[in-house]
Design an enzyme around this catalytic site. Structure first.
Site, PDB file in Angstrom:
ATOM      1  N   ASP A   1       0.832  -1.205   0.000  1.00  0.00           N
ATOM      2  CA  ASP A   1       0.000   0.000   0.000  1.00  0.00           C
ATOM      3  C   ASP A   1       0.870   1.261   0.000  1.00  0.00           C
ATOM      4  OD1 ASP A   1      -2.338   1.429  -0.007  1.00  0.00           O
ATOM      5  OD2 ASP A   1      -2.815   1.092   2.104  1.00  0.00           O
TER       6      ASP A   1
ATOM      7  N   ASN B   1     -10.891  -2.621  -5.230  1.00  0.00           N
ATOM      8  CA  ASN B   1     -10.115  -1.740  -6.106  1.00  0.00           C
ATOM      9  C   ASN B   1     -10.762  -1.562  -7.495  1.00  0.00           C
ATOM     10  OD1 ASN B   1      -6.904  -2.871  -4.758  1.00  0.00           O
ATOM     11  ND2 ASN B   1      -8.096  -1.073  -4.201  1.00  0.00           N
TER      12      ASN B   1
HETATM   13  C1  IPE Z   1      -5.384  -2.681  -0.023  1.00  0.00           C
HETATM   14  O1  IPE Z   1      -5.034  -1.361  -0.281  1.00  0.00           O
HETATM   15  C2  IPE Z   1      -5.414  -3.456  -1.308  1.00  0.00           C
HETATM   16  C3  IPE Z   1      -4.134  -3.705  -1.930  1.00  0.00           C
HETATM   17  C4  IPE Z   1      -2.963  -3.383  -1.463  1.00  0.00           C
HETATM   18  C5  IPE Z   1      -4.200  -4.409  -3.177  1.00  0.00           C
HETATM   19  P1  IPE Z   1      -6.143  -0.229  -0.466  1.00  0.00           P
HETATM   20  O2  IPE Z   1      -5.429   1.040  -0.701  1.00  0.00           O
HETATM   21  O3  IPE Z   1      -7.117  -0.635  -1.499  1.00  0.00           O
HETATM   22  O4  IPE Z   1      -6.858  -0.256   0.951  1.00  0.00           O
HETATM   23  P2  IPE Z   1      -7.775   0.822   1.681  1.00  0.00           P
HETATM   24  O5  IPE Z   1      -8.750   1.313   0.668  1.00  0.00           O
HETATM   25  O6  IPE Z   1      -6.887   1.938   2.145  1.00  0.00           O
HETATM   26  O7  IPE Z   1      -8.390   0.089   2.818  1.00  0.00           O
HETATM   27  C1  IPE Z   2      -1.420   0.271  -3.405  1.00  0.00           C
HETATM   28  O1  IPE Z   2      -1.258   1.637  -3.413  1.00  0.00           O
HETATM   29  C2  IPE Z   2      -1.779  -0.287  -4.760  1.00  0.00           C
HETATM   30  C3  IPE Z   2      -3.147  -0.817  -4.840  1.00  0.00           C
HETATM   31  C4  IPE Z   2      -4.021  -0.813  -3.893  1.00  0.00           C
HETATM   32  C5  IPE Z   2      -3.540  -1.400  -6.114  1.00  0.00           C
HETATM   33  P1  IPE Z   2      -2.479   2.640  -3.416  1.00  0.00           P
HETATM   34  O2  IPE Z   2      -2.843   2.928  -4.836  1.00  0.00           O
HETATM   35  O3  IPE Z   2      -3.594   2.165  -2.563  1.00  0.00           O
HETATM   36  O4  IPE Z   2      -1.801   3.938  -2.772  1.00  0.00           O
HETATM   37  P2  IPE Z   2      -2.432   4.940  -1.745  1.00  0.00           P
HETATM   38  O5  IPE Z   2      -2.989   4.142  -0.605  1.00  0.00           O
HETATM   39  O6  IPE Z   2      -3.494   5.689  -2.478  1.00  0.00           O
HETATM   40  O7  IPE Z   2      -1.285   5.804  -1.336  1.00  0.00           O
HETATM   41 MG    MG Z   3      -4.049   2.410  -0.592  1.00  0.00          MG
END
Ligand code: IPE
Ligand code: IPE
Ligand code: MG
Length: 235
Positions: free
Chosen positions: A16, A64
Site C-alpha cells: 500500500d 479496487n
Molecule cells: C489494499 O489497499 C489493497 C491492496 C494493497 C491491493 P487499499 O489502498 O485498497 O486499501 P484501503 O482502501 O486503504 O483500505
Molecule cells: C497500493 O497503493 C496499490 C493498490 C491498492 C492497487 P495505493 O494505490 O492504494 O496507494 P495509496 O494508498 O493511495 O497511497
Molecule cells: Mg491504498
C-alpha cells in the site's frame, strides 16, 4: 540480528501507499504503481534468496475495481507487462507463480498472461509467488461456503470438518501466512486474508510500498523473529 533470524514459511504483503508516494513527488498515481513494481522485483528476489517458501502479494482487491477506470486499466496493463517480462527470471530462479482471486472479473488479456505464467512455472519447486488479484477475504469465504454447501447437500452422510473447509478456500494447499506486512501505515486488513490470518503476526510500517526494498523486508523478518507466537497457549 542475522544469527537469530527466523525465516517465516509464508510472508504476505499488503502493498500500500503507491498513490501517496507519487503525490509526494507531484506525480500521477500510476508513477507510484510503476515504482512499486521495482519493490516487487526486489522483494521477490530477496525472499527467494532468504529461503521463504511462499511470498504472497496483495496486488488488487475486489474493492479496487471501484477506482477510476484509468487507474484500473493502468494497473492491469502494468500487471500483464510485469508478469510477462519477469517470466524468464521466475523460471531461472525456480519460482512458481500462482494467481488467486475472482479471476472471472479479469479481462481475457490478463487471464491469458496469468495462465501462461502459471503453466510455465508449474514445475518450479523453489519459492511460490502468490499474487492476490481481484481478491477479497469475504469473497473467498463465501465461495468456499457455497461449494462446501453443495457438497454437503450431495453427500448428507459425510462429516465436514473445519480442516475440510480450508480445502474449499481459494488458498487451498497454501499454508496460512506467518507474517503479514502492510506498508504505508494503515492499520487495517482491508478485506484481505480474513480466515487465513487467524494467527498471523502483523507488521505495519509507515514506509510507502515503492520505498520498501530488501532492507525493509529483512527488518520485518527480524521483527517477526523477536515475536512470541503463543497460539492461545501458556509458554
Ligand atoms: C489494499 O489497499 C489493497 C491492496 C494493497 C491491493 P487499499 O489502498 O485498497 O486499501 P484501503 O482502501 O486503504 O483500505
Ligand atoms: C497500493 O497503493 C496499490 C493498490 C491498492 C492497487 P495505493 O494505490 O492504494 O496507494 P495509496 O494508498 O493511495 O497511497
Ligand atoms: Mg491504498
Amino acid at each position: 540480528m542475522e544469527e537469530n533470524r527466523i525465516i517465516p514459511a509464508h510472508v504476505s504483503i499488503i502493498m500500500d501507499g503507491n498513490g501517496r508516494w507519487a503525490k509526494q513527488r507531484g506525480l500521477e498515481r500510476v508513477s507510484g504503481h510503476k515504482e512499486g513494481r521495482e519493490s516487487v522485483r526486489a522483494c521477490v528476489s530477496c525472499a527467494a534468496k532468504a529461503g521463504i517458501k511462499y511470498l504472497s502479494l496483495f496486488a488488487f482487491s475486489e474493492e479496487n475495481w471501484k477506482r477510476p477506470l484509468k487507474e484500473v486499466t493502468a494497473l492491469m496493463n502494468l500487471l500483464v507487462e510485469s508478469i510477462t517480462a519477469e517470466l524468464g527470471t521466475f523460471i531461472e530462479n525456480n519460482i512458481r507463480v500462482r494467481v488467486i482471486g475472482n479471476i472471472a472479473r479479469l479481462s481475457p488479456v490478463v487471464r491469458s498472461a496469468i495462465s501462461k505464467a502459471e503453466e510455465n512455472t508449474a514445475a518450479c519447486t523453489g519459492m511460490t509467488l502468490v499474487i492476490f488479484l481481484s481478491y477479497s477475504g469475504k469473497w473467498d469465504i463465501f465461495q468456499a461456503a457455497r461449494k462446501m454447501a453443495a457438497d454437503m447437500a450431495a453427500d448428507p452422510g459425510r462429516e465436514f470438518t473445519m480442516e475440510d473447509f480450508d480445502n474449499y478456500l481459494a488458498t487451498a494447499g497454501i499454508p496460512d501466512p506467518d507474517l503479514i506486512i502492510r506498508t504505508s501505515g494503515e492499520q487495517r486488513i482491508s478485506n484481505y486474508l480474513l480466515w487465513q490470518a487467524a494467527y498471523s503476526e502483523f507488521y505495519i510500517t509507515d514506509i510507502l510500498w515503492p520505498d520498501f526494498r530488501e532492507k525493509e523486508l529483512m527488518d520485518a523478518i527480524d521483527e517477526y523473529s523477536r515475536r512470541d507466537r503463543r497460539y492461545g497457549k501458556v509458554k
